[in-house]
Design a protein around this motif. Structure first.
Motif, PDB file in Angstrom:
ATOM      1  N   GLY A   1      15.066  27.863  72.725  1.00  0.00           N
ATOM      2  CA  GLY A   1      16.232  27.556  73.564  1.00  0.00           C
ATOM      3  C   GLY A   1      15.894  26.683  74.747  1.00  0.00           C
ATOM      4  O   GLY A   1      16.604  25.719  75.043  1.00  0.00           O
ATOM      5  N   GLY A   2      14.817  27.002  75.438  1.00  0.00           N
ATOM      6  CA  GLY A   2      14.454  26.242  76.634  1.00  0.00           C
ATOM      7  C   GLY A   2      14.149  24.786  76.348  1.00  0.00           C
ATOM      8  O   GLY A   2      14.597  23.879  77.067  1.00  0.00           O
ATOM      9  N   LEU A   3      13.383  24.536  75.287  1.00  0.00           N
ATOM     10  CA  LEU A   3      13.044  23.150  74.950  1.00  0.00           C
ATOM     11  C   LEU A   3      14.271  22.380  74.466  1.00  0.00           C
ATOM     12  O   LEU A   3      14.476  21.224  74.841  1.00  0.00           O
ATOM     13  N   LEU A   4      15.101  23.018  73.640  1.00  0.00           N
ATOM     14  CA  LEU A   4      16.300  22.347  73.144  1.00  0.00           C
ATOM     15  C   LEU A   4      17.266  22.057  74.283  1.00  0.00           C
ATOM     16  O   LEU A   4      17.769  20.935  74.413  1.00  0.00           O
TER      17      LEU A   4
ATOM     18  N   LEU B   1      13.036  17.262  72.770  1.00  0.00           N
ATOM     19  CA  LEU B   1      13.170  17.370  71.325  1.00  0.00           C
ATOM     20  C   LEU B   1      11.857  17.197  70.575  1.00  0.00           C
ATOM     21  O   LEU B   1      11.655  17.855  69.544  1.00  0.00           O
ATOM     22  N   ALA B   2      10.969  16.331  71.027  1.00  0.00           N
ATOM     23  CA  ALA B   2       9.686  16.168  70.330  1.00  0.00           C
ATOM     24  C   ALA B   2       8.897  17.478  70.376  1.00  0.00           C
ATOM     25  O   ALA B   2       8.366  17.928  69.355  1.00  0.00           O
ATOM     26  N   GLU B   3       8.849  18.095  71.550  1.00  0.00           N
ATOM     27  CA  GLU B   3       8.144  19.384  71.680  1.00  0.00           C
ATOM     28  C   GLU B   3       8.888  20.475  70.910  1.00  0.00           C
ATOM     29  O   GLU B   3       8.267  21.324  70.278  1.00  0.00           O
ATOM     30  N   TRP B   4      10.204  20.457  70.967  1.00  0.00           N
ATOM     31  CA  TRP B   4      11.022  21.428  70.247  1.00  0.00           C
ATOM     32  C   TRP B   4      10.740  21.335  68.755  1.00  0.00           C
ATOM     33  O   TRP B   4      10.609  22.340  68.074  1.00  0.00           O
TER      34      TRP B   4
ATOM     35  N   GLU C   1      11.342  16.259  60.771  1.00  0.00           N
ATOM     36  CA  GLU C   1      11.940  15.012  61.247  1.00  0.00           C
ATOM     37  C   GLU C   1      13.470  15.056  61.175  1.00  0.00           C
ATOM     38  O   GLU C   1      14.158  14.686  62.127  1.00  0.00           O
ATOM     39  N   GLU C   2      14.006  15.508  60.048  1.00  0.00           N
ATOM     40  CA  GLU C   2      15.460  15.581  59.900  1.00  0.00           C
ATOM     41  C   GLU C   2      16.056  16.623  60.846  1.00  0.00           C
ATOM     42  O   GLU C   2      17.121  16.396  61.435  1.00  0.00           O
ATOM     43  N   ILE C   3      15.380  17.742  61.003  1.00  0.00           N
ATOM     44  CA  ILE C   3      15.870  18.791  61.911  1.00  0.00           C
ATOM     45  C   ILE C   3      15.982  18.244  63.330  1.00  0.00           C
ATOM     46  O   ILE C   3      17.010  18.396  63.989  1.00  0.00           O
TER      47      ILE C   3
ATOM     48  N   GLY D   1      19.196  17.387  67.217  1.00  0.00           N
ATOM     49  CA  GLY D   1      19.143  16.654  68.483  1.00  0.00           C
ATOM     50  C   GLY D   1      20.420  15.875  68.736  1.00  0.00           C
ATOM     51  O   GLY D   1      20.916  15.808  69.864  1.00  0.00           O
ATOM     52  N   ALA D   2      20.993  15.295  67.681  1.00  0.00           N
ATOM     53  CA  ALA D   2      22.227  14.521  67.822  1.00  0.00           C
ATOM     54  C   ALA D   2      23.424  15.400  68.165  1.00  0.00           C
ATOM     55  O   ALA D   2      24.433  14.905  68.658  1.00  0.00           O
ATOM     56  N   MET D   3      23.329  16.701  67.914  1.00  0.00           N
ATOM     57  CA  MET D   3      24.423  17.623  68.223  1.00  0.00           C
ATOM     58  C   MET D   3      24.434  18.048  69.694  1.00  0.00           C
ATOM     59  O   MET D   3      25.399  18.670  70.144  1.00  0.00           O
TER      60      MET D   3
END
Length: 143
Positions: free
Chosen positions: A17-20, A25-28, A49-51, A56-58
């Motif tokens: 949750g914290g990273l997102l 996103l790279a670390e997430w 990669e797709e995740i 990330g786009a959401m």
């Protein structure tokens, strides 16, 4: 259950949750295995990669932050370097008027794997409140 493994799993789930929420996103993405799956909103995303790209786009713009609140996970640790975990969550969102509201709530149903000393998500399914647990996804244990 190994206390170090349990603590590493709790840390993994807490970092999610914290990273997102902070847009890291790279670390997430590193929380997932290379071949992980993530099922949400009726879609399944395959591979780290797709995740990262699709989830990330959401995410909302920085001026409308969200915050994941996660309850303590229930973890079933297998002896083969795998585990199941169930975590109830609520996401709070900030609207354009800066008011905060519940955006969603539900539970994560996770399959985890240990890679060396590190635990990662192998499969993550988000089941929203009021939805049935999808077929093939382990329901939370009763005890």
């Amino acid at each position: 259950m190994s206390p170090p493994d349990l603590e590493r799993i709790r840390r993994l789930i807490a970092l999610y949750g914290g990273l997102l929420d902070s847009g890291r996103l790279a670390e997430w993405g590193e929380l997932f295995t290379e071949d992980a799956t993530f099922s949400v909103y009726g879609r399944t995303y395959r591979g780290r990669e797709e995740i990262v790209r699709e989830i990330g786009a959401m995410q909302p713009p920085p001026d409308q932050p969200v915050k994941h609140f996660l309850l303590a996970p229930v973890v079933d640790l297998a002896g083969d370097g795998t585990a199941l975990a169930w975590t109830d969550m609520t996401v709070y969102a900030t609207g354009p008027d800066r008011r905060i509201a519940i955006a969603t709530m539900g539970s994560y149903h996770d399959r985890l794997i240990r890679e060396g000393e590190r635990w990662r998500f192998r499969a993550r399914v988000l089941v929203f409140a009021g939805e049935p647990v999808p077929e093939g996804v382990a329901p939370a244990p009763a005890y």
